[in-house]
Structures are given as structure tokens and as C-alpha cells.
Design a protein around this motif. Structure first.
Motif, mmCIF file in Angstrom:
data_model
loop_
_atom_site.group_PDB
_atom_site.id
_atom_site.type_symbol
_atom_site.label_atom_id
_atom_site.label_comp_id
_atom_site.label_asym_id
_atom_site.label_seq_id
_atom_site.Cartn_x
_atom_site.Cartn_y
_atom_site.Cartn_z
ATOM 1 N N ILE A 22 0.781 -1.183 -0.072
ATOM 2 C CA ILE A 22 0.008 -0.084 0.167
ATOM 3 C C ILE A 22 0.920 1.285 0.016
ATOM 4 O O ILE A 22 0.387 2.264 -0.965
ATOM 5 C CB ILE A 22 -0.850 -0.149 1.270
ATOM 6 N N ALA A 23 1.961 1.166 0.642
ATOM 7 C CA ALA A 23 2.694 2.377 0.911
ATOM 8 C C ALA A 23 3.536 2.752 -0.411
ATOM 9 O O ALA A 23 3.496 3.788 -0.909
ATOM 10 C CB ALA A 23 3.861 2.327 1.996
ATOM 11 N N ARG A 25 2.386 2.110 -3.386
ATOM 12 C CA ARG A 25 1.411 2.477 -4.283
ATOM 13 C C ARG A 25 1.065 3.911 -3.921
ATOM 14 O O ARG A 25 1.053 4.789 -4.904
ATOM 15 C CB ARG A 25 0.154 1.634 -4.307
ATOM 16 N N ALA A 26 0.714 4.058 -2.824
ATOM 17 C CA ALA A 26 0.543 5.481 -2.175
ATOM 18 C C ALA A 26 1.882 6.578 -2.811
ATOM 19 O O ALA A 26 1.484 7.757 -3.420
ATOM 20 C CB ALA A 26 0.384 5.810 -0.939
ATOM 21 N N VAL A 27 2.993 6.253 -2.503
ATOM 22 C CA VAL A 27 4.122 7.042 -2.800
ATOM 23 C C VAL A 27 4.345 7.362 -4.306
ATOM 24 O O VAL A 27 4.648 8.379 -4.760
ATOM 25 C CB VAL A 27 5.412 6.441 -2.245
ATOM 26 N N ALA A 28 3.880 6.143 -5.062
ATOM 27 C CA ALA A 28 4.090 6.633 -6.689
ATOM 28 C C ALA A 28 3.237 7.631 -7.046
ATOM 29 O O ALA A 28 3.381 8.229 -8.017
ATOM 30 C CB ALA A 28 3.647 5.019 -7.373
ATOM 31 N N LEU A 29 2.088 7.898 -6.277
ATOM 32 C CA LEU A 29 1.394 9.102 -6.846
ATOM 33 C C LEU A 29 1.687 10.452 -6.341
ATOM 34 O O LEU A 29 1.091 11.461 -6.819
ATOM 35 C CB LEU A 29 0.031 8.856 -6.205
ATOM 36 N N ILE A 30 2.808 10.546 -5.530
ATOM 37 C CA ILE A 30 3.223 11.975 -5.092
ATOM 38 C C ILE A 30 4.233 12.363 -6.201
ATOM 39 O O ILE A 30 4.918 11.742 -6.668
ATOM 40 C CB ILE A 30 4.161 11.635 -3.893
ATOM 41 N N GLU A 31 3.857 13.818 -6.521
ATOM 42 C CA GLU A 31 4.617 14.578 -7.529
ATOM 43 C C GLU A 31 5.463 15.540 -6.697
ATOM 44 O O GLU A 31 5.218 15.854 -5.495
ATOM 45 C CB GLU A 31 3.566 15.220 -8.410
ATOM 46 N N PRO A 32 6.723 15.938 -7.334
ATOM 47 C CA PRO A 32 7.621 16.756 -6.748
ATOM 48 C C PRO A 32 6.892 18.134 -6.498
ATOM 49 O O PRO A 32 5.694 18.572 -7.038
ATOM 50 C CB PRO A 32 8.575 16.905 -7.820
ATOM 51 N N ASP A 33 7.468 18.943 -5.437
ATOM 52 C CA ASP A 33 6.744 20.059 -5.002
ATOM 53 C C ASP A 33 5.245 19.862 -4.533
ATOM 54 O O ASP A 33 4.275 20.855 -4.269
ATOM 55 C CB ASP A 33 6.978 21.211 -6.133
ATOM 56 N N SER A 34 4.877 19.097 -4.002
ATOM 57 C CA SER A 34 3.532 18.523 -3.627
ATOM 58 C C SER A 34 3.225 18.987 -2.146
ATOM 59 O O SER A 34 4.468 18.948 -1.271
ATOM 60 C CB SER A 34 2.964 17.010 -3.900
ATOM 61 N N THR A 35 2.135 19.223 -1.726
ATOM 62 C CA THR A 35 2.023 19.390 -0.255
ATOM 63 C C THR A 35 1.012 18.115 0.038
ATOM 64 O O THR A 35 -0.043 17.693 -0.664
ATOM 65 C CB THR A 35 1.020 20.375 0.116
ATOM 66 N N ILE A 36 1.541 17.268 1.075
ATOM 67 C CA ILE A 36 0.786 16.074 1.385
ATOM 68 C C ILE A 36 0.567 15.791 2.787
ATOM 69 O O ILE A 36 1.367 16.417 3.626
ATOM 70 C CB ILE A 36 1.560 14.914 0.985
ATOM 71 N N PHE A 37 -0.596 15.136 3.215
ATOM 72 C CA PHE A 37 -0.678 14.912 4.626
ATOM 73 C C PHE A 37 -0.549 13.532 4.779
ATOM 74 O O PHE A 37 -1.086 12.690 4.268
ATOM 75 C CB PHE A 37 -2.035 15.382 4.868
ATOM 76 N N LEU A 38 0.378 13.218 5.926
ATOM 77 C CA LEU A 38 0.609 11.938 6.183
ATOM 78 C C LEU A 38 0.140 11.807 7.781
ATOM 79 O O LEU A 38 0.711 12.416 8.636
ATOM 80 C CB LEU A 38 2.122 11.481 6.384
ATOM 81 N N GLY A 39 -0.748 11.075 7.813
ATOM 82 C CA GLY A 39 -1.582 10.808 9.078
ATOM 83 C C GLY A 39 -1.062 9.849 9.837
ATOM 84 O O GLY A 39 0.258 9.409 9.585
ATOM 85 N N THR A 40 -1.471 9.526 10.837
ATOM 86 C CA THR A 40 -0.923 8.439 12.087
ATOM 87 C C THR A 40 -1.473 7.094 11.350
ATOM 88 O O THR A 40 -2.147 6.907 10.214
ATOM 89 C CB THR A 40 -2.005 8.577 13.181
ATOM 90 N N LEU A 50 10.243 5.686 1.423
ATOM 91 C CA LEU A 50 9.976 5.410 0.076
ATOM 92 C C LEU A 50 9.548 6.599 -0.429
ATOM 93 O O LEU A 50 9.529 6.937 -1.690
ATOM 94 C CB LEU A 50 8.695 4.347 -0.183
ATOM 95 N N LEU A 51 9.468 7.747 0.334
ATOM 96 C CA LEU A 51 9.068 9.261 -0.403
ATOM 97 C C LEU A 51 10.072 9.502 -1.402
ATOM 98 O O LEU A 51 11.467 9.160 -1.217
ATOM 99 C CB LEU A 51 9.095 10.187 0.621
ATOM 100 N N PRO A 52 9.731 10.280 -2.266
ATOM 101 C CA PRO A 52 10.523 10.781 -3.540
ATOM 102 C C PRO A 52 11.754 11.633 -2.858
ATOM 103 O O PRO A 52 11.577 12.441 -1.926
ATOM 104 C CB PRO A 52 9.972 11.183 -4.600
ATOM 105 N N ASP A 53 13.100 11.647 -3.493
ATOM 106 C CA ASP A 53 14.085 12.552 -3.263
ATOM 107 C C ASP A 53 13.704 13.810 -3.767
ATOM 108 O O ASP A 53 14.447 14.233 -4.809
ATOM 109 C CB ASP A 53 15.272 11.868 -3.397
ATOM 110 N N CYS A 54 12.773 14.740 -3.354
ATOM 111 C CA CYS A 54 12.345 15.932 -4.201
ATOM 112 C C CYS A 54 11.796 16.917 -3.067
ATOM 113 O O CYS A 54 11.759 16.418 -1.785
ATOM 114 C CB CYS A 54 11.529 15.721 -5.256
ATOM 115 N N HIS A 55 11.652 18.317 -3.222
ATOM 116 C CA HIS A 55 11.065 18.958 -2.332
ATOM 117 C C HIS A 55 9.596 18.754 -2.271
ATOM 118 O O HIS A 55 8.797 18.373 -3.156
ATOM 119 C CB HIS A 55 11.221 20.545 -2.868
ATOM 120 N N LEU A 56 9.222 18.355 -0.958
ATOM 121 C CA LEU A 56 7.916 18.097 -0.497
ATOM 122 C C LEU A 56 7.520 18.935 0.567
ATOM 123 O O LEU A 56 8.370 19.249 1.494
ATOM 124 C CB LEU A 56 7.589 16.723 -0.268
#
Length: 90
Positions: A22-23, A25-40, A50-56
Motif C-alpha cells: 500500500i505504501a 502504491r501511495a508514494v508512486a502518486l506523489i509529485e515533486p513540490d506537492s503538499t501531502i498530509f501523512l496521518g497516523t 519510500l518518499l521521493p527525493d525531491c522537495h515536498l
């Protein structure tokens, strides 16, 4: 009916392979310079390495997630305040 709530440590050990899938798959949807919420949650914790090596910009209410990411220079971290709940690390 749920007889008791599992602790955070107990939840980490449940369904580990599924959580990693699941992680990924979710990380694959994240684009550079995005704002994301990671809950508990232990599934969300699997996303951290697994998060991309870019500005987030990452907003979280999870002390565990925050701790996993605080050394990453490319991430702007925002830890949401409130009452700390040790059982869920949030």
C-alpha cells in the motif's frame, strides 16, 4: 465488537507485507513540490523511507512520521499540535 485497542507497536507487526505494498502504491502518486498530509498509522509510517527525493511539504499529526522524516533536507515538515496520545503515537 473490539475488545481492546492494539498498541502502536503491536500494529506495526500486523500485515507488514500488505502495508508495504500500500505504501509503495501511495508514494508512486506523489509529485515533486506537492503538499501531502501523512496521518497516523503504521501503514503511513511505511511510506516514509519510500518518499521521493525531491522537495515536498509534509503535514502530519504523527510524531512517529515526523521523527522518521526530520533529517530530510528537501522536506518542509509541519507537525500539527494537540493532545499527544501514546497508544497511537499521535
Amino acid at each position: 465488537m473490539l475488545r481492546r485497542e492494539y498498541s502502536h507497536a503491536e500494529k506495526r507487526k500486523l500485515h507488514e507485507q500488505e502495508k508495504r505494498a500500500i505504501a509503495r502504491r501511495a508514494v508512486a502518486l506523489i509529485e515533486p513540490d506537492s503538499t501531502i498530509f501523512l496521518g497516523t498509522g503504521t501503514t503511513v509510517e511505511q511510506m516514509a523511507p519510500l518518499l521521493p527525493d525531491c522537495h515536498l511539504r509534509i503535514v502530519t499529526n504523527s510524531l512517529s512520521v515526523f521523527s522518521l522524516l526530520d533529517a530530510q533536507a528537501d522536506y518542509d515538515l509541519c507537525l500539527i499540535g494537540g493532545m499527544y496520545r501514546p497508544r497511537t503515537a499521535a
